[in-house]
Design a protein around this motif. Structure first.
Motif, PDB file in Angstrom:
ATOM      1  N   GLY A 108      83.342  34.695  72.818  1.00  0.00           N
ATOM      2  CA  GLY A 108      82.193  34.044  73.438  1.00  0.00           C
ATOM      3  C   GLY A 108      82.166  32.537  73.266  1.00  0.00           C
ATOM      4  N   GLN A 109      83.333  31.941  72.997  1.00  0.00           N
ATOM      5  CA  GLN A 109      83.406  30.488  72.838  1.00  0.00           C
ATOM      6  C   GLN A 109      83.777  29.824  74.158  1.00  0.00           C
ATOM      7  OE1 GLN A 109      82.613  28.776  70.240  1.00  0.00           O
ATOM      8  NE2 GLN A 109      82.496  30.315  68.626  1.00  0.00           N
ATOM      9  N   GLN A 110      83.471  28.527  74.266  1.00  0.00           N
ATOM     10  CA  GLN A 110      83.832  27.776  75.449  1.00  0.00           C
ATOM     11  C   GLN A 110      85.349  27.660  75.566  1.00  0.00           C
ATOM     12  OE1 GLN A 110      81.730  26.505  77.827  1.00  0.00           O
ATOM     13  NE2 GLN A 110      80.131  27.635  76.739  1.00  0.00           N
ATOM     14  N   ARG A 111      85.839  27.741  76.796  1.00  0.00           N
ATOM     15  CA  ARG A 111      87.271  27.687  77.037  1.00  0.00           C
ATOM     16  C   ARG A 111      87.907  26.414  76.461  1.00  0.00           C
ATOM     17  NH1 ARG A 111      90.339  30.526  80.239  1.00  0.00           N
ATOM     18  NH2 ARG A 111      88.477  31.469  81.173  1.00  0.00           N
ATOM     19  N   GLU A 112      87.231  25.282  76.607  1.00  0.00           N
ATOM     20  CA  GLU A 112      87.793  24.022  76.120  1.00  0.00           C
ATOM     21  C   GLU A 112      88.062  24.071  74.618  1.00  0.00           C
ATOM     22  OE1 GLU A 112      85.121  24.385  77.911  1.00  0.00           O
ATOM     23  OE2 GLU A 112      85.503  23.381  79.820  1.00  0.00           O
ATOM     24  N   ALA A 113      87.150  24.707  73.884  1.00  0.00           N
ATOM     25  CA  ALA A 113      87.323  24.819  72.433  1.00  0.00           C
ATOM     26  C   ALA A 113      88.478  25.741  72.086  1.00  0.00           C
ATOM     27  CB  ALA A 113      86.032  25.323  71.793  1.00  0.00           C
ATOM     28  N   ILE A 114      88.560  26.882  72.769  1.00  0.00           N
ATOM     29  CA  ILE A 114      89.633  27.836  72.502  1.00  0.00           C
ATOM     30  C   ILE A 114      90.988  27.234  72.852  1.00  0.00           C
ATOM     31  CG2 ILE A 114      90.617  30.065  73.158  1.00  0.00           C
ATOM     32  CD1 ILE A 114      88.200  30.291  71.345  1.00  0.00           C
ATOM     33  N   GLU A 115      91.060  26.463  73.924  1.00  0.00           N
ATOM     34  CA  GLU A 115      92.327  25.837  74.302  1.00  0.00           C
ATOM     35  C   GLU A 115      92.805  24.851  73.243  1.00  0.00           C
ATOM     36  OE1 GLU A 115      91.358  24.259  78.126  1.00  0.00           O
ATOM     37  OE2 GLU A 115      92.023  26.072  79.197  1.00  0.00           O
ATOM     38  N   LEU A 116      91.867  24.230  72.533  1.00  0.00           N
ATOM     39  CA  LEU A 116      92.237  23.319  71.453  1.00  0.00           C
ATOM     40  C   LEU A 116      92.547  24.077  70.162  1.00  0.00           C
ATOM     41  CD1 LEU A 116      89.608  20.496  72.086  1.00  0.00           C
ATOM     42  CD2 LEU A 116      92.092  20.311  72.369  1.00  0.00           C
ATOM     43  N   SER A 117      91.965  25.261  70.007  1.00  0.00           N
ATOM     44  CA  SER A 117      92.196  26.069  68.805  1.00  0.00           C
ATOM     45  C   SER A 117      93.531  26.808  68.861  1.00  0.00           C
ATOM     46  CB  SER A 117      91.071  27.097  68.631  1.00  0.00           C
ATOM     47  OG  SER A 117      89.832  26.482  68.401  1.00  0.00           O
ATOM     48  N   ALA A 118      93.891  27.295  70.036  1.00  0.00           N
ATOM     49  CA  ALA A 118      95.059  28.170  70.172  1.00  0.00           C
ATOM     50  C   ALA A 118      96.359  27.588  69.612  1.00  0.00           C
ATOM     51  CB  ALA A 118      95.233  28.570  71.635  1.00  0.00           C
ATOM     52  N   PRO A 119      96.678  26.301  69.820  1.00  0.00           N
ATOM     53  CA  PRO A 119      97.927  25.770  69.262  1.00  0.00           C
ATOM     54  C   PRO A 119      97.950  25.759  67.732  1.00  0.00           C
ATOM     55  CG  PRO A 119      97.142  24.384  71.049  1.00  0.00           C
ATOM     56  CD  PRO A 119      96.032  25.327  70.715  1.00  0.00           C
ATOM     57  N   ASN A 120      96.786  25.882  67.118  1.00  0.00           N
ATOM     58  CA  ASN A 120      96.700  25.899  65.655  1.00  0.00           C
ATOM     59  C   ASN A 120      96.639  27.322  65.115  1.00  0.00           C
ATOM     60  OD1 ASN A 120      96.435  24.837  63.030  1.00  0.00           O
ATOM     61  ND2 ASN A 120      94.197  24.906  63.133  1.00  0.00           N
ATOM     62  N   VAL A 121      97.058  28.279  65.916  1.00  0.00           N
ATOM     63  CA  VAL A 121      97.051  29.688  65.508  1.00  0.00           C
ATOM     64  C   VAL A 121      98.426  30.291  65.765  1.00  0.00           C
ATOM     65  CG1 VAL A 121      96.123  31.978  66.022  1.00  0.00           C
ATOM     66  CG2 VAL A 121      94.587  30.010  65.906  1.00  0.00           C
ATOM     67  N   GLU A 122      98.989  30.934  64.769  1.00  0.00           N
ATOM     68  CA  GLU A 122     100.299  31.576  64.890  1.00  0.00           C
ATOM     69  C   GLU A 122     100.157  33.065  64.558  1.00  0.00           C
ATOM     70  OE1 GLU A 122     104.852  31.221  63.122  1.00  0.00           O
ATOM     71  OE2 GLU A 122     103.186  30.354  62.001  1.00  0.00           O
ATOM     72  N   LEU A 123     100.052  33.877  65.599  1.00  0.00           N
ATOM     73  CA  LEU A 123      99.972  35.317  65.390  1.00  0.00           C
ATOM     74  C   LEU A 123     101.340  35.817  64.944  1.00  0.00           C
ATOM     75  CD1 LEU A 123      97.910  36.367  68.551  1.00  0.00           C
ATOM     76  CD2 LEU A 123      97.074  35.675  66.290  1.00  0.00           C
TER      77      LEU A 123
END
Length: 320
Positions: free
Chosen positions: A258-273
């Motif tokens: 339920g987060q804004q797309r802009e925030a998730i797009e900035l978060s995703a590169p800092n996540v390594e599944l």
């Protein structure tokens, strides 16, 4: 996804038994439900991709939890079969004698030290004398305390404030704190909204980018090894798919968190599944536990021989 309250009130579904055969997996004689605990964080988004990789005869039910401790406790009490939570929660549980076992990886990175956009904080050293939000007992706490030590500082050099991860961005926006040591997507939210800036992604310690793990109850591994092989293979495929398709990872996180797309797009590169847990991760985990001991977060080191069981991921790596 089942509502957590309804789940905890429901009777656990009966699962079909199967003889343990070599991987990839045995075929269930009737539909077998695997209950998977996941946190409401982008770190734990992989289970929401499981459905497309689940073999015939199995169903994975994703159960959401608010905190790493809740997720770990659900595994310990067998409310779920498997769960994702921080290495901190796993270590705390094992040190207290709980039958928790780390059997795979879940997510590396996903942390960030964030300060107000217009503040004079540009480095960890600049946190001296500042109000810093830290969640006690978290993976992030161990990382920031080690980074402070590396800068010749300690917790006494800052004013730590106990604020939950979900409230850190809002506290920074209100001016209640000068900085926070948070978990994604909070850093992404602070960046996207123009409230904050990244001081550091704190991965420059001996603990690397270690964060979340894949855990199970000791009894599950002994009594139901077949579903352990099945769920880890599903987890591997889902994690690799999400990492190879970042746009779909973002889409799923937007929908589920339920987060804004802009925030998730900035978060995703800092996540390594991730799914694998080998010698590097074992060494980092043991270093992490030693730091927890020195910080008096645990009274004694856990029994590493029972805390870690990597045979399933090693088998999976051989044939993946």
């Amino acid at each position: 996804m089942m509502n957590r309250r309804k789940f905890l009130a429901a009777t656990a579904a009966t699962t079909a038994s199967a003889t343990f055969l070599p991987m990839p997996y045995v075929k269930a004689q009737s539909n077998t439900t695997i209950r998977m605990g996941a946190l409401k964080l982008i770190h734990s988004i992989a289970p929401h991709f499981y459905e497309q990789f689940t073999p015939e005869g199995y169903t994975v039910e994703v159960i959401p939890f608010e905190s790493p401790t809740e997720g770990k406790n659900a595994v310990v009490t067998k409310s779920v079969d498997f769960g994702m939570f921080g290495i901190a929660a796993a270590t705390l549980g094992a040190a207290a004698g709980e039958p928790i076992v780390v059997i795979g990886g879940a997510c590396n990175k996903g942390m960030g030290v964030v300060a107000g956009k217009d503040s004079d904080i540009e480095s960890i050293a600049d946190l001296k004398g500042k109000r810093v939000a830290i969640w006690p007992g978290s993976t992030q706490e161990v990382f920031i305390l080690e980074r402070l030590r590396m800068e010749g500082m300690s917790i006494a050099d800052i004013t730590p404030l106990r604020i939950s991860f979900s409230e850190m961005h809002l506290a920074l926006a209100r001016g209640d704190i000068d900085a926070y040591v948070g978990a994604e997507p909070a850093p992404g939210v602070s960046l996207a909204s123009g409230v904050g800036k990244i001081v550091e992604y704190p991965y420059g310690t001996e603990m690397g980018a270690l964060n979340m793990i894949f855990g199970a109850h000791r009894d599950t591994l002994a009594e139901r090894p077949e579903i352990t092989s099945v769920i880890l293979d599903i987890h591997r495929q889902a994690s690799e798919f999400a990492m190879a398709n970042p746009s779909e990872l973002v889409e799923m996180a937007v929908m589920k968190l339920g987060q804004q797309r802009e925030a998730i797009e900035l978060s995703a590169p800092n996540v390594e599944l991730t799914w694998y847990f080998g010698e590097t991760e074992l060494t980092q985990s043991k270093t992490y536990a030693q730091h927890m001991l020195e910080l008096k977060q645990i009274q004694a080191l856990p029994d590493f021989a029972t805390l870690f069981d990597t045979r399933f991921v090693e088998e999976l790596k051989q044939r993946a």
